[in-house]
Design a protein around this motif. Sequence first.
Motif, mmCIF file in Angstrom:
data_model
loop_
_atom_site.group_PDB
_atom_site.id
_atom_site.type_symbol
_atom_site.label_atom_id
_atom_site.label_comp_id
_atom_site.label_asym_id
_atom_site.label_seq_id
_atom_site.Cartn_x
_atom_site.Cartn_y
_atom_site.Cartn_z
ATOM 1 N N GLU A 1 47.225 -33.651 -18.293
ATOM 2 C CA GLU A 1 47.707 -32.353 -17.828
ATOM 3 C C GLU A 1 46.932 -31.894 -16.599
ATOM 4 N N LYS A 2 45.610 -32.121 -16.619
ATOM 5 C CA LYS A 2 44.784 -31.740 -15.475
ATOM 6 C C LYS A 2 45.132 -32.578 -14.255
ATOM 7 N N MET A 3 45.416 -33.863 -14.485
ATOM 8 C CA MET A 3 45.770 -34.733 -13.374
ATOM 9 C C MET A 3 47.089 -34.296 -12.751
ATOM 10 N N ILE A 4 48.055 -33.936 -13.588
ATOM 11 C CA ILE A 4 49.347 -33.457 -13.091
ATOM 12 C C ILE A 4 49.155 -32.180 -12.283
ATOM 13 N N GLN A 5 48.307 -31.300 -12.801
ATOM 14 C CA GLN A 5 48.016 -30.061 -12.087
ATOM 15 C C GLN A 5 47.384 -30.348 -10.735
ATOM 16 N N HIS A 6 46.512 -31.351 -10.710
ATOM 17 C CA HIS A 6 45.861 -31.695 -9.448
ATOM 18 C C HIS A 6 46.862 -32.270 -8.447
ATOM 19 N N ILE A 7 47.778 -33.104 -8.907
ATOM 20 C CA ILE A 7 48.798 -33.658 -8.012
ATOM 21 C C ILE A 7 49.640 -32.537 -7.417
ATOM 22 N N ARG A 8 49.979 -31.581 -8.254
ATOM 23 C CA ARG A 8 50.837 -30.488 -7.812
ATOM 24 C C ARG A 8 50.166 -29.603 -6.769
ATOM 25 N N VAL B 1 41.240 -20.769 12.296
ATOM 26 C CA VAL B 1 40.877 -19.741 11.320
ATOM 27 C C VAL B 1 42.092 -18.843 11.119
ATOM 28 N N TYR B 2 42.408 -18.556 9.855
ATOM 29 C CA TYR B 2 43.558 -17.719 9.527
ATOM 30 C C TYR B 2 43.100 -16.579 8.627
ATOM 31 N N GLU B 3 43.652 -15.411 8.852
ATOM 32 C CA GLU B 3 43.359 -14.277 7.976
ATOM 33 C C GLU B 3 44.425 -14.177 6.895
ATOM 34 N N THR B 4 44.035 -13.752 5.696
ATOM 35 C CA THR B 4 44.981 -13.579 4.598
ATOM 36 C C THR B 4 44.916 -12.150 4.086
ATOM 37 N N ARG B 5 45.993 -11.693 3.506
ATOM 38 C CA ARG B 5 46.045 -10.334 2.968
ATOM 39 C C ARG B 5 45.470 -10.267 1.553
ATOM 40 N N LYS B 6 45.201 -11.422 0.954
ATOM 41 C CA LYS B 6 44.719 -11.453 -0.425
ATOM 42 C C LYS B 6 43.193 -11.386 -0.476
ATOM 43 N N THR B 7 42.667 -10.902 -1.592
ATOM 44 C CA THR B 7 41.221 -10.875 -1.773
ATOM 45 C C THR B 7 40.744 -12.258 -2.213
ATOM 46 N N ILE B 8 39.469 -12.519 -2.049
ATOM 47 C CA ILE B 8 38.926 -13.814 -2.435
ATOM 48 C C ILE B 8 38.986 -14.005 -3.944
ATOM 49 N N GLN B 9 38.884 -12.907 -4.695
ATOM 50 C CA GLN B 9 38.992 -12.998 -6.156
ATOM 51 C C GLN B 9 40.398 -13.408 -6.577
ATOM 52 N N THR B 10 41.411 -12.856 -5.908
ATOM 53 C CA THR B 10 42.796 -13.215 -6.219
ATOM 54 C C THR B 10 43.062 -14.679 -5.892
ATOM 55 N N ILE B 11 42.565 -15.123 -4.760
ATOM 56 C CA ILE B 11 42.758 -16.517 -4.364
ATOM 57 C C ILE B 11 42.072 -17.453 -5.348
ATOM 58 N N GLU B 12 40.870 -17.114 -5.758
ATOM 59 C CA GLU B 12 40.137 -17.951 -6.716
ATOM 60 C C GLU B 12 40.912 -18.085 -8.024
ATOM 61 N N THR B 13 41.499 -16.990 -8.482
ATOM 62 C CA THR B 13 42.278 -17.023 -9.720
ATOM 63 C C THR B 13 43.537 -17.873 -9.555
ATOM 64 N N GLU B 14 44.234 -17.706 -8.437
ATOM 65 C CA GLU B 14 45.467 -18.441 -8.197
ATOM 66 C C GLU B 14 45.217 -19.938 -8.031
ATOM 67 N N LEU B 15 44.040 -20.308 -7.536
ATOM 68 C CA LEU B 15 43.740 -21.715 -7.273
ATOM 69 C C LEU B 15 42.878 -22.334 -8.362
ATOM 70 N N ASP B 16 42.808 -21.683 -9.501
ATOM 71 C CA ASP B 16 42.063 -22.246 -10.626
ATOM 72 C C ASP B 16 42.673 -23.590 -11.025
ATOM 73 N N GLY B 17 41.828 -24.584 -11.215
ATOM 74 C CA GLY B 17 42.317 -25.907 -11.583
ATOM 75 C C GLY B 17 42.544 -26.821 -10.400
ATOM 76 N N THR B 18 42.345 -26.312 -9.175
ATOM 77 C CA THR B 18 42.474 -27.140 -7.977
ATOM 78 C C THR B 18 41.079 -27.607 -7.543
#
Length: 205
Positions: A26-33, A73-90
Amino acid sequence: MLLLHKNELQETEIEIRYPDMTQRIEKMIQHIRQFDIMLEGYREDKVYQIPLEQICYIETIDRKTFFYSNKNVYETRKTIQTIETELDGTTIVRISKSLLLNITAINNVKPYPNHRIMVELINGEHLIVSRKYIADLKEKIRSICSLIGTALGLRGLIALVLVVGYSMACYYARIVVEEEALRKHFGNEFTEYEKRTYRLLPFIW
């Protein structure tokens, strides 16, 4: 098993065969995605979709968050905490209060004063890993190495994707951290031992 279908396929397809779905698979599939993950960034009043694998690190400065690729360099509208949560498992891991690192961007690491680690990235930049997050970095690398073992066992295309970059980062990071601990514990005795002993490859390194 790798199969070339040059005239039959327009996009790469990955097929994973397994007897039972396990947590490792499951983790490997998540990583591929994660190779399909795109992050929205802004630069010079234009909006860009940046593939996750092209991002070296993410940083918050003065309450603004930025993505750093090899060249831009690119700016994002999201906070670093939100990004960390969304990218959990990557391959993204926190290395300080204001920094997220993509471990695929690591070129090498070395000890740094006050029990910290300096990371050199493939774009030539240097980042400092805080003591608080060194264990998280090691665990992330260890997790990737575990995926490599699973990929090799399955003999799929993912083995080719994972092995080249992650295995070297894993070995090098572990060697540097362990050497630092031994150097502090044994002092000059270990320093002299290093002079007459190869790290990993006899007669080479």
